[in-house]
Design a protein around this motif. Sequence first.
Motif, mmCIF file in Angstrom:
data_model
loop_
_atom_site.group_PDB
_atom_site.id
_atom_site.type_symbol
_atom_site.label_atom_id
_atom_site.label_comp_id
_atom_site.label_asym_id
_atom_site.label_seq_id
_atom_site.Cartn_x
_atom_site.Cartn_y
_atom_site.Cartn_z
ATOM 1 N N ILE A 51 12.042 17.511 -32.470
ATOM 2 C CA ILE A 51 11.907 18.963 -32.600
ATOM 3 C C ILE A 51 11.230 19.257 -33.940
ATOM 4 O O ILE A 51 11.633 18.718 -34.977
ATOM 5 N N ASP A 56 13.732 25.907 -33.633
ATOM 6 C CA ASP A 56 13.858 25.246 -32.333
ATOM 7 C C ASP A 56 15.101 24.357 -32.275
ATOM 8 O O ASP A 56 15.744 24.254 -31.232
ATOM 9 N N TYR A 60 18.006 24.895 -29.577
ATOM 10 C CA TYR A 60 18.410 23.766 -28.740
ATOM 11 C C TYR A 60 19.919 23.559 -28.828
ATOM 12 O O TYR A 60 20.602 23.364 -27.820
#
Length: 77
Positions: A51, A56, A60
């Motif tokens: 990632i 992000d 996640y």
Amino acid sequence: MRIHRNSIPTNCSITMPFPKTTQNRFQLSYKSGEVERYQKMENEIMHKLGICTRSDAIKYSIRNTYETINKPDLVVV
């Protein structure tokens, strides 16, 4: 002709304010004792999962946690 200080001249249009839009931003702050611990975890998550951004990684993690707690066979104590 005398114009009162609070009056609006007739050649001016009055515009209605636009309703505020929902912000897409979110700010996360750590307490001073948490910074090193959580940054290490963030970096490890990002490295192991490929990632690229902290944003992000957090999304996640939230998505993964949400899916985990909503599994029907999970017993929360």
